[in-house]
Design an enzyme around this catalytic site. Structure first.
Site, mmCIF file in Angstrom:
data_model
loop_
_atom_site.group_PDB
_atom_site.id
_atom_site.type_symbol
_atom_site.label_atom_id
_atom_site.label_comp_id
_atom_site.label_asym_id
_atom_site.label_seq_id
_atom_site.Cartn_x
_atom_site.Cartn_y
_atom_site.Cartn_z
ATOM 1 N N ARG A 1 -14.506 -15.991 -10.392
ATOM 2 C CA ARG A 1 -14.122 -14.587 -10.515
ATOM 3 C C ARG A 1 -15.348 -13.679 -10.492
ATOM 4 N NH1 ARG A 1 -8.824 -13.173 -11.834
ATOM 5 N NH2 ARG A 1 -7.876 -15.123 -12.388
ATOM 6 N N GLU B 1 -9.633 -5.369 -21.273
ATOM 7 C CA GLU B 1 -8.345 -5.900 -21.716
ATOM 8 C C GLU B 1 -7.278 -5.620 -20.657
ATOM 9 O OE1 GLU B 1 -5.046 -5.241 -25.210
ATOM 10 O OE2 GLU B 1 -6.967 -4.193 -25.369
ATOM 11 N N LEU B 2 -6.681 -6.670 -20.126
ATOM 12 C CA LEU B 2 -5.731 -6.541 -19.018
ATOM 13 C C LEU B 2 -4.570 -5.613 -19.382
ATOM 14 C CD1 LEU B 2 -5.037 -7.628 -16.167
ATOM 15 C CD2 LEU B 2 -3.621 -9.330 -17.313
ATOM 16 N N ASP B 3 -4.407 -4.549 -18.596
ATOM 17 C CA ASP B 3 -3.342 -3.560 -18.806
ATOM 18 C C ASP B 3 -3.379 -2.986 -20.220
ATOM 19 O OD1 ASP B 3 -2.312 -3.667 -16.206
ATOM 20 O OD2 ASP B 3 -1.018 -5.360 -16.685
ATOM 21 N N SER C 1 3.340 3.299 -16.055
ATOM 22 C CA SER C 1 2.199 3.776 -16.836
ATOM 23 C C SER C 1 0.985 3.913 -15.926
ATOM 24 C CB SER C 1 1.840 2.777 -17.942
ATOM 25 O OG SER C 1 2.946 2.491 -18.770
ATOM 26 N N ARG D 1 -5.864 -8.822 -8.511
ATOM 27 C CA ARG D 1 -6.836 -9.745 -9.115
ATOM 28 C C ARG D 1 -7.346 -9.172 -10.430
ATOM 29 N NH1 ARG D 1 -6.153 -14.530 -7.564
ATOM 30 N NH2 ARG D 1 -8.147 -15.035 -8.549
ATOM 31 N N ILE D 2 -7.342 -9.989 -11.458
ATOM 32 C CA ILE D 2 -7.895 -9.579 -12.755
ATOM 33 C C ILE D 2 -9.406 -9.401 -12.605
ATOM 34 C CG2 ILE D 2 -8.279 -10.307 -15.138
ATOM 35 C CD1 ILE D 2 -5.596 -11.880 -14.880
ATOM 36 N N GLY E 1 0.778 -1.233 0.000
ATOM 37 C CA GLY E 1 0.000 0.000 0.000
ATOM 38 C C GLY E 1 0.809 1.282 0.000
ATOM 39 N N ASN F 1 1.480 3.016 -2.652
ATOM 40 C CA ASN F 1 0.728 3.941 -3.521
ATOM 41 C C ASN F 1 -0.492 4.488 -2.793
ATOM 42 O OD1 ASN F 1 1.771 4.305 -6.387
ATOM 43 N ND2 ASN F 1 2.028 2.097 -6.072
ATOM 44 N N ASN G 1 -5.660 2.472 -13.075
ATOM 45 C CA ASN G 1 -4.616 1.563 -12.588
ATOM 46 C C ASN G 1 -3.253 2.200 -12.803
ATOM 47 O OD1 ASN G 1 -3.450 -0.893 -11.608
ATOM 48 N ND2 ASN G 1 -3.014 -1.506 -13.724
ATOM 49 N N HIS H 1 0.650 0.851 -13.393
ATOM 50 C CA HIS H 1 1.321 -0.402 -13.756
ATOM 51 C C HIS H 1 2.818 -0.170 -13.925
ATOM 52 C CE1 HIS H 1 1.764 -4.394 -15.386
ATOM 53 N NE2 HIS H 1 2.527 -3.879 -16.323
HETATM 54 N N1 NHR Z 1 -8.617 -5.976 -14.657
HETATM 55 C C1 NHR Z 1 -8.956 -5.582 -15.881
HETATM 56 N N2 NHR Z 1 -10.098 -6.025 -16.388
HETATM 57 N N3 NHR Z 1 -8.178 -4.752 -16.624
HETATM 58 C C2 NHR Z 1 -7.019 -4.316 -16.134
HETATM 59 O O1 NHR Z 1 -6.279 -3.509 -16.877
HETATM 60 C C3 NHR Z 1 -6.591 -4.707 -14.840
HETATM 61 C C4 NHR Z 1 -7.440 -5.548 -14.111
HETATM 62 C C5 NHR Z 1 -7.092 -5.986 -12.831
HETATM 63 C C6 NHR Z 1 -5.889 -5.606 -12.274
HETATM 64 C C7 NHR Z 1 -3.703 -4.487 -12.392
HETATM 65 C C8 NHR Z 1 -2.649 -5.305 -13.142
HETATM 66 C C9 NHR Z 1 -1.281 -4.665 -13.147
HETATM 67 O O2 NHR Z 1 -1.159 -3.450 -12.970
HETATM 68 C C10 NHR Z 1 -5.024 -4.799 -12.994
HETATM 69 C C11 NHR Z 1 -5.370 -4.316 -14.254
HETATM 70 C C12 NHR Z 1 -3.056 -8.710 -11.571
HETATM 71 C C13 NHR Z 1 -2.698 -9.556 -12.611
HETATM 72 C C14 NHR Z 1 -2.754 -11.059 -12.455
HETATM 73 O O3 NHR Z 1 -2.258 -11.793 -13.272
HETATM 74 C C15 NHR Z 1 -2.320 -8.987 -13.805
HETATM 75 C C16 NHR Z 1 -2.308 -7.612 -13.950
HETATM 76 C C17 NHR Z 1 -2.667 -6.768 -12.910
HETATM 77 C C18 NHR Z 1 -3.034 -7.330 -11.724
HETATM 78 N N4 NHR Z 1 -3.398 -11.570 -11.382
HETATM 79 C C19 NHR Z 1 -3.593 -13.000 -11.081
HETATM 80 C C20 NHR Z 1 -5.056 -13.389 -11.250
HETATM 81 O O4 NHR Z 1 -5.296 -14.579 -11.499
HETATM 82 C C21 NHR Z 1 -3.218 -13.307 -9.648
HETATM 83 C C22 NHR Z 1 -1.802 -12.956 -9.332
HETATM 84 C C23 NHR Z 1 -1.537 -12.901 -7.824
HETATM 85 O O5 NHR Z 1 -2.473 -13.035 -7.011
HETATM 86 O O6 NHR Z 1 -0.367 -12.659 -7.478
HETATM 87 O O7 NHR Z 1 -5.959 -12.544 -11.074
HETATM 88 O O8 NHR Z 1 -0.306 -5.383 -13.445
HETATM 89 C C1 GAR Z 2 3.237 -1.160 -7.445
HETATM 90 O O1 GAR Z 2 4.516 -1.147 -8.016
HETATM 91 C C2 GAR Z 2 2.182 -1.287 -8.522
HETATM 92 O O2 GAR Z 2 2.503 -0.583 -9.688
HETATM 93 C C3 GAR Z 2 2.241 -2.747 -8.782
HETATM 94 O O3 GAR Z 2 2.393 -3.356 -7.509
HETATM 95 C C4 GAR Z 2 3.052 -2.449 -6.627
HETATM 96 C C5 GAR Z 2 2.182 -2.244 -5.432
HETATM 97 O O4 GAR Z 2 2.875 -1.558 -4.437
HETATM 98 N N1 GAR Z 2 1.064 -3.235 -9.396
HETATM 99 C C6 GAR Z 2 1.057 -4.358 -10.050
HETATM 100 O O5 GAR Z 2 2.072 -4.999 -10.282
HETATM 101 C C7 GAR Z 2 -0.295 -4.827 -10.468
HETATM 102 N N2 GAR Z 2 -0.149 -6.056 -11.156
HETATM 103 P P1 GAR Z 2 2.093 -0.890 -3.233
HETATM 104 O O6 GAR Z 2 1.153 -1.928 -2.657
HETATM 105 O O7 GAR Z 2 3.181 -0.545 -2.264
HETATM 106 O O8 GAR Z 2 1.364 0.301 -3.739
#
Ligand code: NHR
Ligand code: GAR
Length: 216
Positions: free
Chosen positions: A67, A145-147, A138, A93-94, A16, A18, A109, A111
């Protein structure tokens, strides 16, 4: 400043830092964090919120079969805090289309990569393994669409010869903490909008390919 600050809910999964940057900035800004939600009961960010007298809720994905069911539960908790904006801050979580469609153009978000490079997790190690000279941060609107949603800002961070993933992550995190409160305040001031595949600031399409967008 606005009379009524923009209500924001922050979703976290971990440390946390951020969230902390947003809490610290909000005192003198145009947004107010009305709730913090974590999918992990032991996320340190929950303590940061409590210390700032912000209500917290845990919704564990482990308690749900799918989910979709998790997302419906988390939507219900978010909506109790009546936010105009949902901010992902290290939320891991996605999110399903059901979730995204519930908050159209209202989810941000941050990233740790120069998207579209390195979507998903473990970005720092992937950058090092690839031998890239630059990494970065970013901010973007969240879409199905993820990220892959419209990019708001991108900032470069140099990769040093001596870097391991921890050192690199630290340099990236410093950039994250300076830019995210600014982006949230743009949204709170109604300056930042998602329109189709574009992010607009003051009506101008943000240059998704342009790096080094200023933070003022
Ligand atoms: N959801 C959507 N629909 N679109 C995005 O752009 C999202 C999102 C949810 C989260 C953050 C993202 C990042 O900044 C985010 C963007 C988790 C995963 C992942 O693979 C990927 C990207 C991001 C966050 N999660 C696994 C899952 O099964 C679990 C991984 C874990 O628990 O460590 O959800 O990168
Ligand atoms: C941050 O670097 C954020 O960009 C990244 O996780 C860290 C969280 O730090 N997010 C992801 O990788 C999402 N997939 P924080 O909990 O200290 O803010």
């Amino acid at each position: 400043m606005e009379l009524t600050p923009c209500p924001v809910v922050v979703l976290i999964s971990g440390n946390g830092t951020n969230l902390q940057a947003l809490i610290d900035a909000s005192a003198a800004s145009n947004f107010k964090i009305t709730g913090v939600i974590s999918n992990k009961a032991n996320a340190f960010g929950l303590e940061r919120a409590q210390k700032a007298h912000i209500p917290t809720t845990v919704v564990s994905h482990l308690d749900y079969e799918s989910r979709e069911e998790f997302d419906i539960a988390i939507i219900a908790q978010i909506d109790k805090y009546q936010p105009r904006l949902v901010v992902l801050a290290g939320f891991m979580r996605i999110l399903s289309p059901t979730f995204v469609q519930h908050y159209p153009g209202r989810i941000l978000n941050i990233h740790p990569s120069l998207l579209p490079k390195y979507p998903g997790t473990n970005t720092h190690q992937r950058v090092l393994d690839a031998g890239d000279k630059f990494h970065g941060v970013s901010t973007h609107f969240v879409t199905e669409e993820l990220d892959g949603g419209p990019i708001i800002t991108q900032q470069k961070v140099p990769v040093l010869e001596t870097d391991d993933a921890t050192a690199l992550a630290k340099r990236v995190a410093a950039k994250e903490h300076s830019i995210y409160p600014t982006v949230v305040s743009w949204f709170a001031a109604d300056r930042l909008k998602m329109e189709g595949n574009d992010a607009l600031l003051d009506g101008t399409v943000l240059p998704a390919t342009g790096l080094e967008i200023s933070s003022t």
